[in-house]
Motif scaffolding. Sequence first.
Motif, PDB file in Angstrom:
ATOM      1  N   ARG A 103     -12.257  38.630 -14.042  1.00  7.73           N
ATOM      2  CA  ARG A 103     -12.452  38.078 -12.707  1.00  7.73           C
ATOM      3  C   ARG A 103     -13.701  38.663 -12.057  1.00  7.73           C
ATOM      4  O   ARG A 103     -14.500  37.945 -11.443  1.00  7.73           O
ATOM      5  CB  ARG A 103     -11.227  38.366 -11.845  1.00  7.73           C
ATOM      6  CG  ARG A 103     -11.276  37.731 -10.457  1.00  7.73           C
ATOM      7  CD  ARG A 103     -10.051  38.107  -9.646  1.00  7.73           C
ATOM      8  NE  ARG A 103     -10.035  39.517  -9.354  1.00  7.73           N
ATOM      9  CZ  ARG A 103     -10.711  40.085  -8.343  1.00  7.73           C
ATOM     10  NH1 ARG A 103     -11.465  39.333  -7.550  1.00  7.73           N
ATOM     11  NH2 ARG A 103     -10.646  41.380  -8.139  1.00  7.73           N
ATOM     12  N   LYS A 107     -17.095  36.679 -10.963  1.00  6.86           N
ATOM     13  CA  LYS A 107     -17.397  36.684  -9.536  1.00  6.86           C
ATOM     14  C   LYS A 107     -18.768  37.269  -9.240  1.00  6.86           C
ATOM     15  O   LYS A 107     -19.480  36.796  -8.344  1.00  6.86           O
ATOM     16  CB  LYS A 107     -16.319  37.477  -8.795  1.00  6.86           C
ATOM     17  CG  LYS A 107     -16.449  37.437  -7.284  1.00  6.86           C
ATOM     18  CD  LYS A 107     -15.215  38.018  -6.598  1.00  6.86           C
ATOM     19  CE  LYS A 107     -15.137  39.526  -6.759  1.00  6.86           C
ATOM     20  NZ  LYS A 107     -14.053  40.113  -5.933  1.00  6.86           N
ATOM     21  N   ARG A 108     -19.177  38.286 -10.014  1.00  7.97           N
ATOM     22  CA  ARG A 108     -20.401  39.027  -9.684  1.00  7.97           C
ATOM     23  C   ARG A 108     -21.580  38.714 -10.605  1.00  7.97           C
ATOM     24  O   ARG A 108     -22.733  38.794 -10.174  1.00  7.97           O
ATOM     25  CB  ARG A 108     -20.126  40.528  -9.735  1.00  7.97           C
ATOM     26  CG  ARG A 108     -19.124  41.015  -8.710  1.00  7.97           C
ATOM     27  CD  ARG A 108     -18.937  42.514  -8.835  1.00  7.97           C
ATOM     28  NE  ARG A 108     -17.949  43.024  -7.885  1.00  7.97           N
ATOM     29  CZ  ARG A 108     -17.533  44.295  -7.844  1.00  7.97           C
ATOM     30  NH1 ARG A 108     -18.034  45.176  -8.693  1.00  7.97           N
ATOM     31  NH2 ARG A 108     -16.626  44.676  -6.969  1.00  7.97           N
ATOM     32  N   SER A 111     -22.449  32.693 -13.083  1.00  7.74           N
ATOM     33  CA  SER A 111     -22.147  31.467 -12.338  1.00  7.74           C
ATOM     34  C   SER A 111     -22.265  30.290 -13.285  1.00  7.74           C
ATOM     35  O   SER A 111     -23.058  30.326 -14.235  1.00  7.74           O
ATOM     36  CB  SER A 111     -23.113  31.279 -11.168  1.00  7.74           C
ATOM     37  OG  SER A 111     -22.853  32.205 -10.148  1.00  7.74           O
ATOM     38  N   GLY A 132     -19.225  30.521  -3.441  1.00  2.85           N
ATOM     39  CA  GLY A 132     -19.136  31.715  -4.285  1.00  2.85           C
ATOM     40  C   GLY A 132     -19.214  32.994  -3.478  1.00  2.85           C
ATOM     41  O   GLY A 132     -18.572  33.996  -3.813  1.00  2.85           O
ATOM     42  N   ILE A 135     -15.850  33.723  -2.017  1.00  6.42           N
ATOM     43  CA  ILE A 135     -14.986  34.350  -3.021  1.00  6.42           C
ATOM     44  C   ILE A 135     -15.329  35.833  -3.168  1.00  6.42           C
ATOM     45  O   ILE A 135     -14.451  36.678  -3.398  1.00  6.42           O
ATOM     46  CB  ILE A 135     -15.129  33.636  -4.378  1.00  6.42           C
ATOM     47  CG1 ILE A 135     -14.655  32.184  -4.267  1.00  6.42           C
ATOM     48  CG2 ILE A 135     -14.353  34.356  -5.468  1.00  6.42           C
ATOM     49  CD1 ILE A 135     -13.204  32.040  -3.869  1.00  6.42           C
ATOM     50  N   GLN A 136     -16.596  36.162  -3.000  1.00  9.21           N
ATOM     51  CA  GLN A 136     -17.018  37.566  -3.084  1.00  9.21           C
ATOM     52  C   GLN A 136     -16.666  38.373  -1.850  1.00  9.21           C
ATOM     53  O   GLN A 136     -16.832  39.592  -1.828  1.00  9.21           O
ATOM     54  CB  GLN A 136     -18.538  37.640  -3.317  1.00  9.21           C
ATOM     55  CG  GLN A 136     -18.982  37.154  -4.684  1.00  9.21           C
ATOM     56  CD  GLN A 136     -20.481  37.237  -4.867  1.00  9.21           C
ATOM     57  OE1 GLN A 136     -21.230  37.486  -3.914  1.00  9.21           O
ATOM     58  NE2 GLN A 136     -20.940  37.046  -6.098  1.00  9.21           N
ATOM     59  N   THR A 183     -24.798  33.212  -5.386  1.00  7.26           N
ATOM     60  CA  THR A 183     -24.062  34.442  -5.686  1.00  7.26           C
ATOM     61  C   THR A 183     -24.962  35.539  -6.232  1.00  7.26           C
ATOM     62  O   THR A 183     -24.524  36.673  -6.382  1.00  7.26           O
ATOM     63  CB  THR A 183     -22.952  34.166  -6.709  1.00  7.26           C
ATOM     64  OG1 THR A 183     -23.539  33.740  -7.945  1.00  7.26           O
ATOM     65  CG2 THR A 183     -22.004  33.096  -6.202  1.00  7.26           C
TER      66      THR A 183
END
Length: 408
Positions: A103, A107-108, A111, A132, A135-136, A183
């Motif tokens: 995850r 997330k980091r 993309s 995005g 979500i972060q 992101t």
Amino acid sequence: MIRAENVSKIFGSDPESALPLLKQGKSKDEIREETGQTVGVNNASFDIEPGEVFAIMGLSGCGKSTLIRCVNRIIDPTAGSIFFKDPEHGEQDITTLNAEQLRILRKRHMSMVFQHFALFPHRTVLSNASYGLEIQGRSNDERELRGQQVLDMVGLGQWGHAYPSELSGGMQQRVGLARALATEAEVLLMDEPFSALDPLIKVDMQQELKKIQRELQRTVLFITHDLDEAMRIGDHIAIMEEGRIVQIGSPEQILVNPRTDYVAKFVEHADPTGVITAGTIALPFESDAFESSGERDGIRYSHHRDHPQIRYGRDRDGRLRGVTIDDREVPMQQLEQVLDAAEGAEVSRLRDEVAITCSEETVLRRVLRGRLHSTLPVIVTTGDGRARGLIDDPELINGILEKRGHTA
């Protein structure tokens, strides 16, 4: 940045049963007939350097989309390892990550841009672009600021308050690209992102991606079934056939030196003029086609045996020092200067009055344009100024029609 080692993906109720047959070299059809399992990816290995665009291409069903989904573990590979070099934690094997680690990776650090946009219809363009970041856990102000920045970058700065239904297909794909860029992930995974677009819009998006890539230098894994698209945007290309990677190389290497009949069929109708470079097709001065014309004041002269009236003078280091026709000095000019000066002007009637030079990295399309302004062969030079060779009509024709060169 990303390294895949012997990655295989088998679909079916007992995928492990097919692995020994893969090692024996059995084909996809043979394995399905013997085991009932379907080979998606067969022992694929590749290495993507930071900041490069790595294109994977092949026909539908060859395994390219399956492979990209293994990279971010949308699906789990049956065998092999995929390594990601995390700036914080060093290299880690994606295939061994637990759910929380995976995850965080998505997330980091990664993309994805999908073929069918995957926008939220109830959210504005700005909200989609900044999703995005939401979500972060970024703040509202930070999300809006960054979202607006990436929309400006993809040419949709004035559309932030619109909804996806108000946008064309090309504009929606730009929103998908903006969302991936927002992101600040190091890696962009792009699965046939432009294949649903009209041809002209597709070219616009390819150019947009190249422009953004020059600015941001992200690492991009790009899936496509379009060879011209792969060659237009890829630094390296991997060609897949029935789950296997059959060749990896630069666009020029793929065109000039296809390793299999399958790859040769792919490149047969490709446009080489924007890919093959002058250094590849130039006839070297050191070849048997050239003969000595003597030496004067430390300058060695030589000529092509079919054109003895044109002499090329080089010093001891191989640098071009002059060109003569029937002992008459001919002015020399760089290709880019000629093309810049000729923009919007008529082609000179005295086209043999200048000897044009170009770098070995110049693509054939530029050389062809230069030939409008001089009947003399184009002189190809290296980065340190040495004269490497000549391009005349035979070299151009061979490079365009046969996709071959003297360094192949």
